[in-house]
Design a protein around this motif. Sequence first.
Motif, PDB file in Angstrom:
ATOM      1  N   ASN A  99       1.782 -14.775 -21.664  1.00  0.00           N
ATOM      2  CA  ASN A  99       2.812 -15.639 -21.285  1.00  0.00           C
ATOM      3  C   ASN A  99       2.587 -16.217 -19.952  1.00  0.00           C
ATOM      4  OD1 ASN A  99       6.285 -15.426 -20.197  1.00  0.00           O
ATOM      5  ND2 ASN A  99       5.430 -16.959 -21.328  1.00  0.00           N
ATOM      6  N   LEU A 100       2.464 -17.438 -19.470  1.00  0.00           N
ATOM      7  CA  LEU A 100       1.940 -18.023 -18.201  1.00  0.00           C
ATOM      8  C   LEU A 100       3.470 -18.664 -17.642  1.00  0.00           C
ATOM      9  CD1 LEU A 100      -1.555 -19.764 -18.944  1.00  0.00           C
ATOM     10  CD2 LEU A 100      -0.793 -17.190 -18.406  1.00  0.00           C
ATOM     11  N   ARG A 101       3.786 -18.244 -16.517  1.00  0.00           N
ATOM     12  CA  ARG A 101       5.037 -18.736 -15.959  1.00  0.00           C
ATOM     13  C   ARG A 101       4.809 -19.282 -14.487  1.00  0.00           C
ATOM     14  NH1 ARG A 101      10.575 -15.444 -17.870  1.00  0.00           N
ATOM     15  NH2 ARG A 101      10.288 -15.914 -20.076  1.00  0.00           N
ATOM     16  N   PRO A 102       4.428 -20.368 -14.280  1.00  0.00           N
ATOM     17  CA  PRO A 102       4.041 -20.929 -12.887  1.00  0.00           C
ATOM     18  C   PRO A 102       5.251 -20.959 -12.179  1.00  0.00           C
ATOM     19  CG  PRO A 102       4.029 -22.608 -14.396  1.00  0.00           C
ATOM     20  CD  PRO A 102       4.171 -21.360 -15.191  1.00  0.00           C
ATOM     21  N   ALA A 103       5.254 -20.561 -10.880  1.00  0.00           N
ATOM     22  CA  ALA A 103       6.340 -20.904  -9.861  1.00  0.00           C
ATOM     23  C   ALA A 103       5.735 -21.518  -8.687  1.00  0.00           C
ATOM     24  CB  ALA A 103       7.179 -19.590  -9.568  1.00  0.00           C
ATOM     25  N   LYS A 104       6.193 -22.960  -8.354  1.00  0.00           N
ATOM     26  CA  LYS A 104       5.556 -23.446  -7.208  1.00  0.00           C
ATOM     27  C   LYS A 104       6.733 -24.265  -6.615  1.00  0.00           C
ATOM     28  CE  LYS A 104       1.952 -26.875  -5.797  1.00  0.00           C
ATOM     29  NZ  LYS A 104       0.747 -27.664  -6.133  1.00  0.00           N
ATOM     30  N   MET A 105       6.581 -24.159  -5.379  1.00  0.00           N
ATOM     31  CA  MET A 105       7.827 -24.841  -4.759  1.00  0.00           C
ATOM     32  C   MET A 105       7.655 -26.252  -4.295  1.00  0.00           C
ATOM     33  SD  MET A 105      10.750 -23.767  -3.297  1.00  0.00           S
ATOM     34  CE  MET A 105      11.952 -24.954  -2.921  1.00  0.00           C
ATOM     35  N   PHE A 106       8.632 -27.318  -4.968  1.00  0.00           N
ATOM     36  CA  PHE A 106       8.675 -28.680  -4.610  1.00  0.00           C
ATOM     37  C   PHE A 106       9.162 -28.710  -3.134  1.00  0.00           C
ATOM     38  CE2 PHE A 106       8.665 -28.741  -9.042  1.00  0.00           C
ATOM     39  CZ  PHE A 106       8.032 -29.640  -9.643  1.00  0.00           C
ATOM     40  N   PRO A 107       8.354 -29.449  -2.239  1.00  0.00           N
ATOM     41  CA  PRO A 107       8.661 -29.447  -1.057  1.00  0.00           C
ATOM     42  C   PRO A 107      10.122 -30.226  -0.635  1.00  0.00           C
ATOM     43  CG  PRO A 107       6.356 -30.159  -1.069  1.00  0.00           C
ATOM     44  CD  PRO A 107       7.131 -29.850  -2.651  1.00  0.00           C
ATOM     45  N   ALA A 114      17.178 -20.135  -2.185  1.00  0.00           N
ATOM     46  CA  ALA A 114      17.963 -19.164  -1.618  1.00  0.00           C
ATOM     47  C   ALA A 114      17.100 -18.563  -0.291  1.00  0.00           C
ATOM     48  CB  ALA A 114      18.075 -17.902  -2.563  1.00  0.00           C
ATOM     49  N   LEU A 115      15.721 -18.779  -0.117  1.00  0.00           N
ATOM     50  CA  LEU A 115      14.791 -18.552   1.069  1.00  0.00           C
ATOM     51  C   LEU A 115      14.820 -19.288   2.211  1.00  0.00           C
ATOM     52  CD1 LEU A 115      12.026 -17.027  -1.177  1.00  0.00           C
ATOM     53  CD2 LEU A 115      14.044 -15.625  -0.377  1.00  0.00           C
ATOM     54  N   ARG A 116      14.448 -18.973   3.229  1.00  0.00           N
ATOM     55  CA  ARG A 116      14.239 -19.864   4.180  1.00  0.00           C
ATOM     56  C   ARG A 116      13.043 -20.734   3.867  1.00  0.00           C
ATOM     57  NH1 ARG A 116      13.582 -15.115   7.065  1.00  0.00           N
ATOM     58  NH2 ARG A 116      11.436 -15.463   7.508  1.00  0.00           N
ATOM     59  N   PRO A 117      13.306 -22.045   4.391  1.00  0.00           N
ATOM     60  CA  PRO A 117      12.108 -23.042   4.018  1.00  0.00           C
ATOM     61  C   PRO A 117      10.971 -22.800   4.439  1.00  0.00           C
ATOM     62  CG  PRO A 117      14.160 -24.097   4.962  1.00  0.00           C
ATOM     63  CD  PRO A 117      14.528 -22.766   5.251  1.00  0.00           C
ATOM     64  N   GLU A 118      10.520 -21.980   5.558  1.00  0.00           N
ATOM     65  CA  GLU A 118       9.292 -21.983   5.663  1.00  0.00           C
ATOM     66  C   GLU A 118       8.763 -20.772   4.805  1.00  0.00           C
ATOM     67  OE1 GLU A 118      11.953 -19.453   8.733  1.00  0.00           O
ATOM     68  OE2 GLU A 118      11.830 -21.476   7.760  1.00  0.00           O
ATOM     69  N   VAL A 119       9.660 -19.798   4.367  1.00  0.00           N
ATOM     70  CA  VAL A 119       9.217 -18.823   3.332  1.00  0.00           C
ATOM     71  C   VAL A 119       8.815 -19.474   1.987  1.00  0.00           C
ATOM     72  CG1 VAL A 119       9.710 -16.609   2.324  1.00  0.00           C
ATOM     73  CG2 VAL A 119      10.265 -16.942   4.549  1.00  0.00           C
ATOM     74  N   ALA A 120       9.939 -20.382   1.530  1.00  0.00           N
ATOM     75  CA  ALA A 120      10.025 -20.802   0.242  1.00  0.00           C
ATOM     76  C   ALA A 120       9.021 -21.752  -0.008  1.00  0.00           C
ATOM     77  CB  ALA A 120      11.406 -21.490  -0.026  1.00  0.00           C
ATOM     78  N   GLY A 121       8.617 -22.391   1.161  1.00  0.00           N
ATOM     79  CA  GLY A 121       7.369 -23.583   1.075  1.00  0.00           C
ATOM     80  C   GLY A 121       6.080 -22.998   0.441  1.00  0.00           C
ATOM     81  N   ALA A 122       5.747 -21.780   0.787  1.00  0.00           N
ATOM     82  CA  ALA A 122       4.351 -20.919   0.727  1.00  0.00           C
ATOM     83  C   ALA A 122       4.407 -20.550  -0.803  1.00  0.00           C
ATOM     84  CB  ALA A 122       4.089 -19.870   1.377  1.00  0.00           C
ATOM     85  N   ILE A 123       5.343 -20.895  -1.778  1.00  0.00           N
ATOM     86  CA  ILE A 123       5.421 -20.342  -3.167  1.00  0.00           C
ATOM     87  C   ILE A 123       4.483 -21.076  -3.771  1.00  0.00           C
ATOM     88  CG2 ILE A 123       6.560 -19.644  -5.152  1.00  0.00           C
ATOM     89  CD1 ILE A 123       8.971 -19.520  -3.380  1.00  0.00           C
ATOM     90  N   ASP A 124       3.364 -20.527  -4.384  1.00  0.00           N
ATOM     91  CA  ASP A 124       2.585 -21.260  -5.547  1.00  0.00           C
ATOM     92  C   ASP A 124       1.936 -19.802  -6.274  1.00  0.00           C
ATOM     93  OD1 ASP A 124       0.851 -22.818  -7.086  1.00  0.00           O
ATOM     94  OD2 ASP A 124      -0.303 -23.580  -5.231  1.00  0.00           O
ATOM     95  N   LEU A 125       2.256 -19.385  -7.216  1.00  0.00           N
ATOM     96  CA  LEU A 125       2.085 -18.557  -7.944  1.00  0.00           C
ATOM     97  C   LEU A 125       2.036 -18.692  -9.522  1.00  0.00           C
ATOM     98  CD1 LEU A 125       4.609 -16.421  -8.957  1.00  0.00           C
ATOM     99  CD2 LEU A 125       4.839 -16.431  -6.615  1.00  0.00           C
ATOM    100  N   MET A 126       1.293 -17.718 -10.075  1.00  0.00           N
ATOM    101  CA  MET A 126       1.334 -17.680 -11.708  1.00  0.00           C
ATOM    102  C   MET A 126       1.850 -16.414 -12.167  1.00  0.00           C
ATOM    103  SD  MET A 126       1.010 -19.363 -14.731  1.00  0.00           S
ATOM    104  CE  MET A 126      -0.152 -20.916 -14.380  1.00  0.00           C
ATOM    105  N   ILE A 127       2.667 -16.130 -12.718  1.00  0.00           N
ATOM    106  CA  ILE A 127       3.035 -14.868 -13.382  1.00  0.00           C
ATOM    107  C   ILE A 127       2.510 -14.646 -14.736  1.00  0.00           C
ATOM    108  CG2 ILE A 127       4.886 -13.250 -13.986  1.00  0.00           C
ATOM    109  CD1 ILE A 127       6.699 -14.036 -11.765  1.00  0.00           C
TER     110      ILE A 127
END
Length: 347
Positions: A99-107, A114-127
């Motif tokens: 199961n591939l579940r990508p999570a990437k922050m749209f700017p 729910a996170l601070r913008p500077e923290v959330a903005g770095a999200i680009d991962l695949m579970i």
Amino acid sequence: MLVALLPGDGIGPEVIDQTRRVLDALGPLGLTYEEAFVGGAAYKAKGHPLPSETLELAKRADAILFGAVGDPDCDSLERSLRPEQAILGLRKELALFSNLRPAKMFPQLADASALRPEVAGAIDLMIVRELNGDVYFGEKGMRKTADGLREGYDIMSYNEAEVSRIAHSAFRTAQARRGKLCSVDKANVLETSQLWRDVVIEVSKDYPDVALSHMYVDNAAMQLVRNPGQFDVIVTGNLFGDILSDQASMCVGSIGLLASASLDANGKGLYEPIHGSAPDIAGQGKANPLATILSAAMMLRYSLGLPDAADRIEAAVAKALANGARSGDIGGSMSTREMGDAVLAVL
């Protein structure tokens, strides 16, 4: 190429409808569609959440586009007849183990996280979540203890072949991204996790270009909100992957944004949003269809060999959000169809 459409329950039909509109707007792709009942809708129509004709369609299709299952009317049924058994049955019968579940922050949606913008903005991962084992498929039941107390049990287990298979899938995924893989387990207390860790380390020898790390699941949950930008690819078991991927969805703003692919060893897959059937808003035109639309993009890329069409969908979603398209879950008031319209306008 045949696509099986399985809308299911609740908001499933609504989000599938909008996704079909987007696929049709791409022009001739050589796709044909067949639709079938699944979940609670299938139980009500056919007496089983995964009727034989639905399973047969899923087996002969080149890919499956799935809406959602879950119906409060079916909560009192025996477990084998509940809507959720349909998705578990499809995963098992089609050997959909990865199961591939990508999570990437749209700017544009940093303020929805729910996170601070500077923290959330770095999200680009695949579970990468293993789908065919763990407590979901282990022996389970209810029994009485020696002193007469009711006791429920669910057995968690993995064999080394199951772990090796998902580990190879995760390492290949990391090779195609930034070359970092974090294996999440609970090896300090679970024998199942100790085997998991041992086998992942063994498989890593075949992928010297991927940097492997390990993390306990409780720490991983904390790090997803503390420093999510550190993750590239996460590989984990069925239970932990279920929980962490839902957590990741809120880090990027809404569960209505996250797509998923469930693949077999040959690349055939079932594609679905990770949200549920949301019966509380079903039929009201409030559902966000973007997760399902993005799931269709994954379908085009991973199973149908149409990466350019997948790129067009993903770019259109990003542009629609940049243009201000917002459903209720991400701070707006647009209806399900209006969100679909916004993507279509860009296409």
